[in-house]
Enzyme design. Structure first.
Site, short mmCIF file in Angstrom:
data_model
loop_
_atom_site.label_atom_id
_atom_site.label_comp_id
_atom_site.label_asym_id
_atom_site.label_seq_id
_atom_site.Cartn_x
_atom_site.Cartn_y
_atom_site.Cartn_z
N GLU A 1 -9.62 11.32 -2.39
CA GLU A 1 -8.23 11.23 -2.83
C GLU A 1 -8.07 11.84 -4.22
O GLU A 1 -9.01 11.93 -5.00
CB GLU A 1 -7.77 9.78 -2.88
CG GLU A 1 -7.71 9.14 -1.50
CD GLU A 1 -6.69 8.03 -1.41
OE1 GLU A 1 -5.52 8.27 -1.77
OE2 GLU A 1 -7.06 6.93 -0.99
N LYS B 1 -3.55 -1.35 -0.45
CA LYS B 1 -3.12 -1.17 -1.84
C LYS B 1 -3.44 -2.42 -2.65
O LYS B 1 -2.55 -3.04 -3.26
CB LYS B 1 -1.64 -0.81 -1.88
CG LYS B 1 -1.37 0.66 -1.59
CD LYS B 1 0.11 1.00 -1.60
CE LYS B 1 0.50 1.87 -2.76
NZ LYS B 1 0.09 3.28 -2.63
N ARG C 1 2.20 -1.98 6.28
CA ARG C 1 1.02 -1.79 5.43
C ARG C 1 0.81 -2.98 4.50
O ARG C 1 -0.33 -3.37 4.22
CB ARG C 1 1.16 -0.49 4.63
CG ARG C 1 -0.10 -0.11 3.88
CD ARG C 1 -0.04 1.28 3.34
NE ARG C 1 1.00 1.43 2.33
CZ ARG C 1 1.40 2.60 1.83
NH1 ARG C 1 0.85 3.74 2.26
NH2 ARG C 1 2.34 2.66 0.91
C1 LIG Z 1 0.00 4.60 -2.43
C2 LIG Z 1 -1.15 5.48 -2.38
C3 LIG Z 1 -1.12 6.72 -1.71
C4 LIG Z 1 0.13 7.31 -1.10
O1 LIG Z 1 0.71 6.52 -0.11
P1 LIG Z 1 2.22 6.76 0.29
O2 LIG Z 1 2.48 5.75 1.36
O3 LIG Z 1 2.36 8.14 0.78
O4 LIG Z 1 3.03 6.51 -0.92
C5 LIG Z 1 -2.29 7.46 -1.63
N1 LIG Z 1 -3.44 7.02 -2.19
C6 LIG Z 1 -3.50 5.84 -2.85
C7 LIG Z 1 -4.80 5.41 -3.42
C8 LIG Z 1 -2.36 5.05 -2.98
O5 LIG Z 1 -2.43 3.90 -3.65
#
Ligand SMILES: *Cc1c(COP(=O)(O)O)cnc(C)c1O
Length: 344
Positions: free
Chosen positions: A226, A190, A88
């Site tokens: 989300e 991210k 990722r």
């Molecule tokens: C990091 C994150 C998540 C969760 O991702 P994981 O890989 O399960 O930790 C969900 N939504 C957002 C916006 C994030 O930044």
């Protein structure tokens, strides 16, 4: 010769929250102009120096990751699917015009920093060691363009629950006044720039007594996206529904793992699709997921003047079964049929 005696870690494991506690070391690698990534290894945890013209602080060219090292019932220290975080990271690097970090370098660095800070991993069930890898444009630029050089940095901190309510469950406010991300934007990676914009809507919700805000889609405001920075799930009968990855939703590793586990072991039909706001009023249970949040039960969701209370405002049994299923693997309390755990 100096002996490798480590300081005794004096942390009250019972009072951990999701906040920063300095640890022994951090990891740094650099990628200079036109070059490849070079590991600088571990250095003492502390401040870094940066050019005032560094691309990351001028234009937000950077991303972060979030992962955890857990102490288990067998007293091992384990990582959860770290290869997924490496992949990722690189999908984010491509989107933000940064050089990809070789997967081996990423994974070796993760193992190195956890081993060096192993005494900061909380006892099983007191929390976890949170790992925060960063990739950012550290070289100077004035025009809007990619940085000439990059830094890959990892720091770690022992943490407790992400939501202070933890497994007791959270109450959420659905907003139509703010969006987190739009389709074809950067919501699917991210990117650091995605998060500052969520602080104000989050603070408004908290001022009204809610734990967090829930975002809807930027086009029609009809579909749930989300929960702040965590993925969203609804349960109705034997259907587990979660918003599909259309580009605005972060592809959570916890989300992906829950879908796989719920289908394989719990007999759910997984529906990755648009989830309309209206559906919450018919649902049995809801929860959110993420590395930080693990699985956090949702007690209620408020939309305009309507409030949906799941299970009469109690934590749902189906949510807890999924939590125990996932946490059981992470804590080595049961078999790991998916080979998700890496023992350090
Ligand atoms: C990091 C994150 C998540 C969760 O991702 P994981 O890989 O399960 O930790 C969900 N939504 C957002 C916006 C994030 O930044």
């Amino acid at each position: 010769m100096e002996t490798d005696v480590k300081d005794t870690v004096a942390i009250n494991w019972d009072e951990l929250t999701f906040s920063i506690t300095p640890t022994r070391s951090m990891y740094i690698a650099e990628c200079l102009e036109g070059g490849t990534w070079e590991s600088k290894g571990l250095v003492p945890y502390g401040d870094i120096t940066l050019s005032p013209a560094a691309c990351v602080i001028n234009y937000g060219q950077g991303l972060f990751e979030g992962m955890k090292a857990y102490r288990t019932a067998k007293d091992n220290v384990v990582l959860f699917r770290p290869d997924e975080n490496a992949r990722r990271t690189n999908s984010g690097c491509r989107r933000l015009c940064m050089p990809e970090v070789p997967e081996d370098l990423f994974l070796d660095a993760i193992r190195m920093i956890v081993r060096d800070n192993i005494d900061y991993v909380p006892p099983a069930d007191k929390g976890a060691l949170y790992l925060r890898p960063l990739v950012f444009g550290s070289g100077p630029v004035l025009g809007v363009k990619p940085a000439p050089s990059y830094t890959f940095l990892i720091y770690v901190s022992p943490v407790g629950p992400y939501f202070k309510e933890g497994l007791a469950g959270i109450n959420l406010l659905i907003t139509e006044d703010f969006h987190r991300a739009a389709q074809y934007g950067t919501g699917g990676v991210k990117a650091i720039g995605n998060y500052a914009g969520g602080m104000y809507p989050g603070s408004l919700a908290k001022a009204e007594g809610y734990s967090e805000i829930v975002y809807t889609d930027a086009r029609e405001q009809r579909y749930l996206e989300e929960v702040g920075a965590a993925n969203f799930f609804l349960i109705k009968g034997d259907v587990l529904a979660t918003p599909e990855l259309d580009g605005s939703i972060l592809p959570g590793i916890t989300r992906k793992s829950i879908c796989e586990m719920a289908a394989t072991e719990f007999g759910y039909t997984i529906e990755e699709r648009q989830v309309a706001i209206e559906e919450i009023f018919e649902a049995d249970e809801a929860f959110c997921s993420g590395t930080a949040a693990v699985i956090t039960p949702i007690l209620s969701m408020t939309h305009r003047d309507r409030k949906m209370e799941f299970c009469g405002g109690e934590v749902g049994e189906k949510t807890m079964a999924l939590y125990n299923g996932l946490n059981g693997i992470i804590r080595e309390e049961r078999e790991d049929p998916y080979s998700w755990i890496e023992v350090l």
